[in-house]
Write an enzyme that holds these catalytic residues in place. Structure first.
Site, short mmCIF file in Angstrom:
data_model
loop_
_atom_site.label_atom_id
_atom_site.label_comp_id
_atom_site.label_asym_id
_atom_site.label_seq_id
_atom_site.Cartn_x
_atom_site.Cartn_y
_atom_site.Cartn_z
N ARG A 86 29.73 6.24 -52.24
CA ARG A 86 30.53 7.30 -52.85
C ARG A 86 31.24 6.77 -54.08
NH1 ARG A 86 33.87 9.96 -47.78
NH2 ARG A 86 32.06 10.58 -46.53
N SER A 88 31.50 14.39 -48.50
CA SER A 88 32.27 14.91 -47.37
C SER A 88 33.43 15.77 -47.86
CB SER A 88 32.74 13.76 -46.48
OG SER A 88 33.29 14.23 -45.28
N HIS A 89 34.66 15.46 -47.45
CA HIS A 89 35.81 16.28 -47.83
C HIS A 89 36.56 15.70 -49.02
CE1 HIS A 89 37.36 13.11 -45.27
NE2 HIS A 89 38.56 13.31 -45.77
N LYS A 105 23.97 9.67 -48.80
CA LYS A 105 23.84 9.05 -47.48
C LYS A 105 22.37 8.95 -47.10
CE LYS A 105 26.47 10.89 -44.28
NZ LYS A 105 27.22 11.89 -43.47
N ASP A 158 34.32 21.11 -43.09
CA ASP A 158 34.40 20.61 -44.46
C ASP A 158 33.09 20.89 -45.20
OD1 ASP A 158 32.89 18.72 -43.09
OD2 ASP A 158 33.72 17.02 -44.18
N GLU A 187 35.97 10.82 -33.15
CA GLU A 187 36.85 9.97 -33.93
C GLU A 187 38.04 10.77 -34.44
OE1 GLU A 187 34.19 8.46 -36.88
OE2 GLU A 187 33.97 10.39 -37.88
N GLU A 188 39.16 10.09 -34.65
CA GLU A 188 40.40 10.77 -35.02
C GLU A 188 40.32 11.50 -36.34
OE1 GLU A 188 42.38 9.65 -37.76
OE2 GLU A 188 40.88 8.13 -38.25
N SER A 189 39.34 11.19 -37.15
CA SER A 189 39.18 11.87 -38.44
C SER A 189 38.36 13.14 -38.32
CB SER A 189 38.55 10.91 -39.45
OG SER A 189 37.33 10.39 -38.95
#
Length: 513
Positions: A41, A131-132, A141, A291, A375-377
């Protein structure tokens, strides 16, 4: 209906022509290709440009040839400014290397790439997305035959080859897209119908329709829009309303995030503020969002407002363990709530703690080990489905749980009464390359003389991804970002908010020496 969200628009607009110009004509040498937790990215220009796309595609073509990988590569991307340009460039390079390409006519969600690979219609994919991240960012990716994010060995090889091509662009082969289509090397495909139809085997859409629960859905300008539309139509969800169908590559209709940037993050209260207001108004009981590449989820409810991803994962895990158990484990990343550990132990399930990055769940998901991996994200998937994060699945599953069991916030409160109430935080601390290198070099042996933090005994230290220090009823983790000059500091305790602040203060002091 855009009118539902009147008054929430931001007062600025990015220059699309300037962003495209930066992509094709960067002012300076392109930055080296570097794969983080999921792909390369960078900001449009020297961070990510047309040459990056072509170099990565040529590297993938070389990798496939060397390893005898045959079959079509699915190429596409999200709704960003140059996602289509990136996909077309990758298709031209792959076709020139005699690799068949599936190039859909529409933007493609990240989980759909995985779904198509696992369904056997593609052997790998190149997915143009950041992504976001802010709209001036772009990325690419690669997912191999297991459908999930590529592991370090594969990405390391792609990085090596791609950086060689950045230095020697003349070695990159390319074929005009129209010629590739005429030769049958590039074809389109329906990537919507198979996914939406298969989702009906995972989600109880009949229960959602029967419940009549009013749900607001916001694709945040991303790839999920036609998928939610198809879900609504195919499963007769008259109680589901897509409240904003805006598709704008500048994403200027998204409220600014905490730092004044446009960030299409469904777990942040700032971009999610229109949906939070909709549930607070009482018009909708549930609001869900994905997202731009649809690999992350967000939801809000009347009782709880915006639901933390950690809370949502716990509710989903409890529901799946009790009602649809496939597999015997819960998977979570290092920075995700330990309430999942307590929940798993109480229900006789195993708990896998893995490094940050969904790639660490791929093998377990493929082997149907995980009831849920998260996952927390705000990323998750389940066994028997994709080996990538799936925000569409998560939103639909949370809506099913609402339809059958009630408000997500109430369900989470019920879990905390059984297993304890965690206090949790994640802080991004600005840093520099030197500090990041120092943190990366730390080993658990460096903490052999650390016996207590915030009045709790140290029980374990882990050094596989940053440094995680486990306490009796708490933990904290420090890890450098792979893409930004920040240190990510996570902490959680079951001893209350005041204790959490003690951990934050003492933990940060420990790593500032």
């Amino acid at each position: 209906m855009v009118s539902e969200l009147a008054g929430t628009l931001t007062k600025h607009k990015l220059d699309v022509a300037a962003l495209k110009d930066a992509f094709y004509h960067p002012q300076g040498a392109p930055a080296p290709v570097k794969f983080g937790t999921s792909g390369h990215r960078g900001q449009l220009g020297t961070g990510f440009c047309a040459l990056h796309a072509k170099a990565i595609a040529q590297a993938v073509a070389r990798l496939h040839k060397e390893r005898g990988i045959t079959g079509p590569v699915l190429v596409g991307g999200d709704t960003r400014v140059v996602s289509r340009d990136t996909a077309n460039l990758c298709a031209e390079v792959l076709a020139a290397n005699n690799i068949p390409v599936i190039l859909p006519d529409m933007p493609v969600p990240t989980p759909v790439f995985s779904f198509e690979i696992l369904s056997g219609r593609a052997v790998a994919c190149l997915n143009g997305t950041a992504s976001h991240n802010p709209p001036q960012d772009m990325g690419l990716k690669y997912n191999p035959s297991n459908g999930g994010p590529a592991d370090a060995e594969l990405t390391g090889q792609i990085e090596k080859y791609a950086n060689e091509y950045l230095q020697n662009p003349a070695a990159i082969q390319t074929m005009p897209l129209e010629e590739a289509r005429q030769k049958g090397l590039v074809k389109s495909a329906d990537v919507l119908t198979p996914y939406v139809t298969a989702l009906g085997r995972i989600i109880d859409f009949k229960a959602i329709a029967k419940s009549g629960i009013k749900a607001a859905i916001h694709p945040l300008g991303g790839t999920s829009l036609p998928y939610y539309e198809a879900i609504k139509k195919q499963y007769h969800l008259d109680n589901m309303e897509i409240v904003d169908k805006t598709q704008d590559p500048t994403f200027s209709f998204i409220p600014l995030d905490h730092d004044g940037k446009i960030r299409m993050d469904p777990s942040s209260k700032y971009p999610m503020s229109p949906l939070i207001k909709l549930v607070e108004s009482g018009k909708y009981a549930f609001a869900g969002a994905s997202d731009p590449d649809a690999d992350r989820f967000g939801c809000a409810t009347q009782a709880g407002g915006l639901i933390s991803p950690n809370h949502a994962l716990c509710v989903m895990a409890d529901y799946l363990l009790k009602h649809r158990r496939e597999g015997n484990s819960i998977g979570r990343t290092l920075g995700t709530t330990a309430l999942l550990d307590r929940l798993a132990a109480a229900q006789g399930a195993k708990l896998d703690e893995v490094n940050v990055g969904f790639k660490y769940f791929v093998r377990g998901l493929a082997r149907r080990k995980y009831v849920i991996a998260g996952e927390e994200s705000a990323g998750m998937s389940v066994s028997g489905w994709t080996t990538e994060k799936d925000g569409i699945l998560a939103v639909c599953l949370l809506l099913e749980i609402m339809a059958k069991q009630g408000d997500i916030a109430h369900l989470y409160d019920g879990l905390t009464k059984l297993y304890g109430t965690p206090s949790y935080t994640r802080i991004d601390v600005p840093t520099d390359d030197e500090t990041k290198r120092k943190i990366k070099a730390l080993k658990k042996t460096d903490f052999s003389n650390l016996y207590t933090v915030a009045g709790e005994r140290v029980t374990q230290v882990r050094d596989t991804d940053g440094i995680k220090i486990y306490l009796q009823a708490s933990w904290f983790l420090v890890r450098p970002s792979g893409t930004e000059n920040i240190l990510k500091f996570y902490a959680e305790t079951f001893l209350g908010e005041d204790h959490l602040q003690r951990i934050v203060q003492e933990g940060q002091k420990l790593f500032s020496k």
